[in-house]
Design a protein around this motif. Sequence first.
Motif, PDB file in Angstrom:
ATOM      1  N   LYS A   1       0.415   0.113  10.249  1.00 63.57           N
ATOM      2  CA  LYS A   1       0.646  -0.166   8.825  1.00 63.57           C
ATOM      3  C   LYS A   1      -0.378  -1.141   8.256  1.00 63.57           C
ATOM      4  O   LYS A   1      -0.687  -2.145   8.903  1.00 63.57           O
ATOM      5  CB  LYS A   1       2.014  -0.826   8.628  1.00 63.57           C
ATOM      6  N   PRO A   2      -0.874  -0.871   7.033  1.00 65.75           N
ATOM      7  CA  PRO A   2      -1.708  -1.887   6.373  1.00 65.75           C
ATOM      8  C   PRO A   2      -0.861  -3.138   6.170  1.00 65.75           C
ATOM      9  O   PRO A   2       0.282  -3.050   5.733  1.00 65.75           O
ATOM     10  CB  PRO A   2      -2.045  -1.262   5.026  1.00 65.75           C
ATOM     11  N   HIS A   3      -1.393  -4.284   6.497  1.00 62.41           N
ATOM     12  CA  HIS A   3      -0.584  -5.496   6.440  1.00 62.41           C
ATOM     13  C   HIS A   3      -1.427  -6.670   5.967  1.00 62.41           C
ATOM     14  O   HIS A   3      -2.505  -6.881   6.482  1.00 62.41           O
ATOM     15  CB  HIS A   3      -0.037  -5.779   7.845  1.00 62.41           C
ATOM     16  N   PRO A  14       0.819  -1.206   0.000  1.00 67.11           N
ATOM     17  CA  PRO A  14       0.000   0.000   0.000  1.00 67.11           C
ATOM     18  C   PRO A  14       0.859   1.266   0.000  1.00 67.11           C
ATOM     19  O   PRO A  14       1.952   1.273   0.551  1.00 67.11           O
ATOM     20  CB  PRO A  14      -0.779  -0.119   1.312  1.00 67.11           C
ATOM     21  N   ASP A  30      -0.186   4.181   1.268  1.00 69.62           N
ATOM     22  CA  ASP A  30      -0.507   4.990   2.448  1.00 69.62           C
ATOM     23  C   ASP A  30      -0.637   6.471   2.080  1.00 69.62           C
ATOM     24  O   ASP A  30       0.052   7.313   2.642  1.00 69.62           O
ATOM     25  CB  ASP A  30       0.578   4.884   3.524  1.00 69.62           C
ATOM     26  N   ARG A  70       9.386   4.127   7.946  1.00 67.47           N
ATOM     27  CA  ARG A  70       8.474   3.018   7.651  1.00 67.47           C
ATOM     28  C   ARG A  70       8.416   2.007   8.785  1.00 67.47           C
ATOM     29  O   ARG A  70       7.625   1.083   8.756  1.00 67.47           O
ATOM     30  CB  ARG A  70       8.922   2.295   6.377  1.00 67.47           C
TER      31      ARG A  70
END
Lengths: 164, 256
Positions: A162-164, A119, A121, A139
Amino acid sequence: MPMTTQAQVLELLDSVADPEIPTLSINDLGIIRDVEVHGTGQDIHVVITITPTYSGCPATSVIEADIRDVIGRAGIQNVSVKNRLQPAWTTDWITDRGRQRLLEAGISPPACCASHPLPDDTDVVCPYCQSHNTQVLSRFGSAPCKALWRCSDCLEPFDYFKPH
Amino acid sequence: MNKILEVDQTRFELLLRLGDNALILGHRLSEWSADAPALEEDIALTNVALDLIGHARLWLAAAGQAEGQGRSEDDLAYLRDVRDWRNLHLVELPNGDFARTMVRQFFFDSYHLLLLEGLACGRDTEIAGIAGKVVKEVRYHLRHSSNWVIRLGDGTEESHARMQQALDDCAPCVPELFEADQIYLDLESLSIVPEIHLLKSEWEHQVSGVLAEATLQMPEILSAHTGGRQGLHSEYLGYILAEMQFLQRAYPGASW
């Protein structure tokens, strides 16, 4: 002896906090895959299946111990905690209440769906002033799940989940 | 029956290779803890180290089960001697300066991501499950190391020169990444691992793209360090193990 149901076990699990982000329960985090209740009374056996988050996250073993503890205090000693790796945990499983609780704790929830391979972000919200004018500082952050961001309006640094 | 035993032994070897690469590189990166050039980078490198040590735990636990001799992930990590380690030479290479660490990381991350993507679509459901989980973390690793390669390569005269030197240092470890021994070929024929020639061409394609953006040249590889998968290592691994295994060797079974 009262019956113990799956719903009651789930309610107990809601009091298990994520050790790294105690504002979230493990239900909010979306790691509980399955709860099975076998037998009744003294013979009751509860099997809880969880999907761990990050591979190296030290919280994983603490969560297992906390689950045993909470269920044990409710009088059920025979508890098995199983890990299921597939499908892998994703931040898409964090509940709406979980996202709200993150914001209230000053942690910006994942801005986009994690099914995208990496992503960008682009729309991260500042948890303090709700501005979308934000920038990444690093990050990697204080826990495997977090990155370090800063708001370009109120200038506060903040954690980003964080998108994961 | 014998066929099944052979497959178990082959899986054991693959799981050791995956676990050992992750553990040794994780250990190397942990050496940067409190020593990195900036606080953010200190946190980043130790986060990557933590991910890798987590991967090692998953792979080595599975290896212990595949072997069927009752060895745990800790037994495999702390009680094996140099000749029984299956990691690549690249990951045991000393950290050197920050440029060397980043080139080593970039080479490994690029290889690691492609390998894991292949394993995640492979026929072995247990291995595919672990790969599908850890690959998500490795995408972040590769983004981090690629960004640094570009920033430092296309940076100052000093940073460019150090990066070019780092490429020279790491390049002899590259051919080993794509060496397929009989074990790999057997796994390939079972559709458990990605085809080695595809892995190699895709790696070269991706790495050359990033190096071009970084204004760096991939050096000509004149000699190659190989044999890690067969237990033939550089002297560096012995020093890593001495530090990593000391406690369990001196105080067997110690825990806290």
